[in-house]
Design a protein around this motif. Sequence first.
Motif, short mmCIF file in Angstrom:
data_model
loop_
_atom_site.label_atom_id
_atom_site.label_comp_id
_atom_site.label_asym_id
_atom_site.label_seq_id
_atom_site.Cartn_x
_atom_site.Cartn_y
_atom_site.Cartn_z
N CYS A 1 -4.04 -77.87 6.77
CA CYS A 1 -4.82 -78.94 7.39
C CYS A 1 -6.15 -79.06 6.66
CB CYS A 1 -5.03 -78.61 8.86
SG CYS A 1 -5.67 -79.99 9.81
N ASP A 2 -6.51 -80.28 6.25
CA ASP A 2 -7.72 -80.46 5.44
C ASP A 2 -8.80 -81.22 6.20
OD1 ASP A 2 -6.78 -83.02 5.49
OD2 ASP A 2 -6.72 -83.30 3.32
N SER A 3 -8.74 -81.21 7.52
CA SER A 3 -9.76 -81.91 8.30
C SER A 3 -10.15 -81.06 9.50
CB SER A 3 -9.27 -83.28 8.76
OG SER A 3 -10.33 -84.03 9.31
N LEU A 4 -11.46 -80.84 9.67
CA LEU A 4 -11.95 -79.91 10.69
C LEU A 4 -13.29 -80.35 11.24
CD1 LEU A 4 -11.82 -76.99 12.04
CD2 LEU A 4 -13.19 -76.26 10.09
N TYR A 5 -13.40 -80.38 12.57
CA TYR A 5 -14.70 -80.48 13.22
C TYR A 5 -15.05 -79.10 13.75
CZ TYR A 5 -18.44 -81.37 16.51
OH TYR A 5 -19.64 -81.33 17.18
N PHE A 6 -16.21 -78.59 13.35
CA PHE A 6 -16.66 -77.27 13.78
C PHE A 6 -17.94 -77.41 14.57
CE2 PHE A 6 -19.19 -73.34 12.61
CZ PHE A 6 -18.53 -72.50 13.51
N LEU A 7 -17.92 -76.94 15.82
CA LEU A 7 -19.12 -76.94 16.65
C LEU A 7 -19.93 -75.70 16.29
CD1 LEU A 7 -20.66 -78.43 18.88
CD2 LEU A 7 -19.53 -76.90 20.53
N LYS A 8 -20.96 -75.90 15.50
CA LYS A 8 -21.76 -74.82 14.92
C LYS A 8 -22.91 -74.47 15.88
CE LYS A 8 -23.88 -73.61 10.44
NZ LYS A 8 -25.34 -73.45 10.64
N VAL A 9 -22.65 -73.53 16.77
CA VAL A 9 -23.65 -73.09 17.74
C VAL A 9 -24.52 -72.01 17.09
CG1 VAL A 9 -24.03 -72.09 20.03
CG2 VAL A 9 -22.05 -73.58 19.63
N PRO A 10 -25.84 -72.14 17.12
CA PRO A 10 -26.72 -71.17 16.45
C PRO A 10 -26.52 -69.74 16.93
CG PRO A 10 -27.96 -73.13 17.11
CD PRO A 10 -26.61 -73.24 17.75
N PRO B 1 -13.92 -94.90 2.64
CA PRO B 1 -13.24 -96.19 2.85
C PRO B 1 -12.87 -96.46 4.31
CG PRO B 1 -12.38 -95.11 0.89
CD PRO B 1 -13.28 -94.12 1.56
N ASP B 2 -12.46 -95.42 5.03
CA ASP B 2 -12.07 -95.62 6.43
C ASP B 2 -13.15 -95.15 7.41
OD1 ASP B 2 -11.89 -92.91 6.09
OD2 ASP B 2 -9.81 -92.72 6.76
N GLY B 3 -14.32 -94.75 6.86
CA GLY B 3 -15.40 -94.29 7.72
C GLY B 3 -15.19 -92.91 8.30
N ARG B 4 -14.18 -92.20 7.83
CA ARG B 4 -13.85 -90.87 8.35
C ARG B 4 -13.97 -89.82 7.25
NH1 ARG B 4 -10.81 -91.29 13.27
NH2 ARG B 4 -10.38 -93.47 13.81
N TYR B 5 -14.16 -88.56 7.67
CA TYR B 5 -14.43 -87.49 6.72
C TYR B 5 -13.58 -86.27 7.05
CZ TYR B 5 -18.12 -90.68 5.58
OH TYR B 5 -18.77 -91.82 5.21
N ASN B 6 -13.40 -85.43 6.03
CA ASN B 6 -12.58 -84.24 6.21
C ASN B 6 -13.26 -83.18 7.05
OD1 ASN B 6 -11.92 -85.09 2.99
ND2 ASN B 6 -10.15 -84.73 4.30
N MET B 7 -14.54 -82.96 6.79
CA MET B 7 -15.24 -81.84 7.40
C MET B 7 -16.54 -82.29 8.08
SD MET B 7 -13.99 -78.64 6.55
CE MET B 7 -12.62 -78.02 5.56
#
Length: 424
Positions: A116-125, A171-177
């Motif tokens: 899988c090459d797409s990830l949202y990571f909630l980076k909590v300090p 192009p589609d307004g979306r990103y991998n990471m």
Amino acid sequence: MCHDLRIQRMTHGDKTLEGYSRCLSSASVAKAIDQIKSQNFHDYYKKKDFVYINKRISISRNLTVSLTVTETKREECPARDDSGARLSPKPAATQGAVPRPLKVHEEKKNVSCVPCDSLYFLKVPKCASTTSFQIFVTYGIKHSLTFALPPNPGLVPISPRILPPEYHRSPDGRYNMAVCHTQFNKEGARQVMKESAKYVAIVREPASRFESVWYYANYERVASTYSRKQKIFLNTIASYFGVKDPSDRITEREMDVKAKELQQSFDLVMITEMFDESLVLLKHLMCWETEDVAYVRAKVRQPDHRSRLTEAQKDKLRRLNRQDVFLYKFFRKIFEEKVKAFGKERMEREVKEIGEASERFIEDCGAELIGSFRTVKTWKVKKRSSICRMITLNGVDIEKQLRKRQRIWVRSNLTYDLSTWKFT
């Protein structure tokens, strides 16, 4: 019809091969099976349309082939069970004609999957989030992926509005990471991320996290007194998840409703105190290799910036951060259930493999934890490769260089080859 083919193990003489190929024609699959049956698999191994994920050399007296072919509608990221393991395929009767394995091992098989090459990571300090961040950046750079990069990471809800056009023009307004500090917002995240994205977060025991952020920032000792200045650090986990009640009057029943809603949004919530186990589950969730989750520890505090809190002080911090405590206990329980379902021996084996991979990473870079920055130790490296150079940088500088990389890409009208970019 499109076929997926995975050779789970194939040995002949002194060679052992494991491979995976996706979307083959029926003729290609038939040819592969015929060549394997005749023990003449070397010609097929050289074909460009057959992609191997592993090659291993070993000594074996007998030819052993375990072959799985499935007809499937391709998905970038495979479905998972509660433990994070890959789900078994549907029965053959619902898939069409599926050749039987030539010789099946008795051990349990994993279904082939695509990384899988797409990830949202909630980076909590202060939740080992910078160490995790470096893992994700490393993967993204190695695979020429795009990043969603807010100019001022922090408690800002993720959405397309916070992404400057000078280095965001997908192009589609979306990103991998999306792996920098952002506040979670379900609708905003869905607009920024690829549809196939996995959603991952990390949390830490709240008293420990609060003490860590306080001493990292080099503030006065905290637990014996309470001031307005401290209040901005309270219930930070809830803040980043986007569910904090500023008045702190929220009931546990209301918190439970919010936590269950978050559970539906996140595929995995990692636990800092079980970081290696978290990486094992992450690896399987993302269908990555062990080397993809090798790491070096970031922001290791220097000895004179560590403290030992009394139990009374810890209890007070937990009362002050009761929303964080609720979320931590909620997600820790779910995490422990996943670890149990994964299997103790299997988990121990894969944790050991990650440790060995991390040692190789450190050795390959010639890395030593001998530098310092503010209250933490930093890495010095002998090898000046892009990724080795990256581990010497702090999070802010990594983000600056990622913005520079993506700005070049945008200015080139998206023709710049991202695989050529290096950290400096």
